[in-house]
Scaffold this motif. Structure first.
Motif, short mmCIF file in Angstrom:
data_model
loop_
_atom_site.label_atom_id
_atom_site.label_comp_id
_atom_site.label_asym_id
_atom_site.label_seq_id
_atom_site.Cartn_x
_atom_site.Cartn_y
_atom_site.Cartn_z
N ILE A 184 -24.11 6.46 87.84
CA ILE A 184 -23.55 4.95 87.46
C ILE A 184 -24.27 4.84 85.99
N ARG A 185 -25.54 5.15 85.96
CA ARG A 185 -26.31 5.12 84.67
C ARG A 185 -25.73 5.99 83.54
N LEU A 186 -25.45 7.12 83.79
CA LEU A 186 -24.58 7.98 82.85
C LEU A 186 -23.43 7.30 82.32
N ALA A 187 -22.89 6.79 83.19
CA ALA A 187 -21.46 6.08 82.67
C ALA A 187 -21.84 4.99 81.75
N LYS A 188 -22.91 4.21 82.27
CA LYS A 188 -23.07 2.93 81.44
C LYS A 188 -23.78 3.62 80.02
N LYS A 189 -24.40 4.96 79.84
CA LYS A 189 -25.00 5.40 78.71
C LYS A 189 -23.74 5.61 77.81
N HIS A 190 -22.84 6.29 78.31
CA HIS A 190 -21.56 6.68 77.70
C HIS A 190 -20.42 5.80 77.56
N LYS B 208 -25.37 -3.90 88.69
CA LYS B 208 -24.54 -4.69 88.05
C LYS B 208 -24.93 -5.25 86.72
N ASP B 209 -24.30 -5.38 85.75
CA ASP B 209 -24.27 -5.93 84.32
C ASP B 209 -23.13 -5.62 83.56
N ASP B 210 -23.15 -6.06 82.48
CA ASP B 210 -21.78 -6.10 81.63
C ASP B 210 -21.33 -5.06 81.23
N TYR C 275 -18.13 -7.11 91.15
CA TYR C 275 -18.59 -6.13 90.15
C TYR C 275 -17.73 -5.48 89.30
N ASN C 276 -16.89 -6.20 88.71
CA ASN C 276 -15.95 -5.97 87.69
C ASN C 276 -15.34 -4.48 88.03
N MET C 277 -14.69 -4.43 89.39
CA MET C 277 -14.05 -3.31 89.61
C MET C 277 -12.67 -3.77 89.99
#
Length: 255
Positions: A117-123, A146-148, A170-172
């Protein structure tokens, strides 16, 4: 009418003998966009080969499938991270938690899920979630993350109406496939209470073939059965379903 299959394992061994013919059947059926989830590093070359053969139609994800989270999962995650820096992918997936087959590696699955999940956010990529017998565990992770920057697809959604609304919070978006055609699938009983703007189509080929093909090998051409079922549930033309769900997929994947 452009149909988008947002989740299909077209590189699977199940298609080794007739991949070209299977792809042509899907293209002939109006399926023009295929989003390809990863499983683990042993499938990466097959995914790249598929993309090379269909560069205008095939869009790859990168990730480690929860059922392939084993003792060497950190080495696998390192490869996921490396690939994400080397070239374009359209999502991190499929990732999540699966407690149907084996609960041995639950802790590792949770760690791998958070890491990806954090990799996805990073990219700045969407995630594509695999959830089997693990809604509570998945939601616990999403609540913390959860965040923007968190968004994506709840692949092969098979939960309740309450769980659907929680996933949407969760914006899914909800990935709807062959299960919606099953007599005991249950999601067809409440799906009309979910706005179509939250829905994308998928097959999960070669798994979960829709009726009347249930129990047989699934393929992307069979997504038309899902389309027909949704047309009945929402009482609008299948062309409109295809247009709306393809638009939704473009919002998620950015293409």
């Amino acid at each position: 009418m452009i149909i988008t299959d947002t989740h299909t394992h077209l590189y699977s061994e199940a298609f080794e003998q007739d991949q070209k013919e299977m792809m042509q059947r899907a293209l002939d059926a109006g399926v023009e966009r295929f989003f390809i989830p990863a499983i683990d590093s042993t499938y990466t070359q097959a995914m790249l080969d598929l993309e090379s053969n269909y560069p205008k139609n095939v869009f790859l994800m990168m990730g480690l499938h929860p059922t392939h989270v084993k003792e060497s999962f950190k080495e696998e995650l390192a490869q996921v991270e490396e690939w994400l820096t080397k070239r374009k992918f359209y999502a991190v997936g499929e990732i999540g938690i699966d407690l149907y087959w084996d609960k041995t590696f639950l802790k590792q699955q949770q760690e791998a899920f958070v890491y990806q999940i954090r990799l996805a956010k990073k990219h700045q990529l969407p995630i594509v979630i695999h959830c089997r017998d693990a809604f509570d565990e998945i939601f616990a992770v999403l609540e913390k993350e959860k965040d923007d920057d968190l968004f994506g697809i709840f692949h092969c959604f098979t939960g309740t109406l309450e769980q659907a609304h929680k996933a949407l919070s969760y914006n899914m978006k909800l990935g709807i496939g062959g299960v919606v055609t099953f007599k005991n699938g249950k999601i067809d009983q409440f799906l009309d209470q979910i706005d179509l703007r939250h829905i994308v189509l998928e097959t999960d080929s070669p798994y979960l073939a829709p009726a009347p093909h249930r129990g047989k090998r699934n393929e992307s051409a069979y997504i038309t059965r899902v389309l027909e079922k949704l047309s009945t549930i929402y009482n609008i033309p299948k062309e409109d379903i295809a247009e709306i769900t393809t638009k939704n997929s473009k919002e998620i994947f950015g293409i």
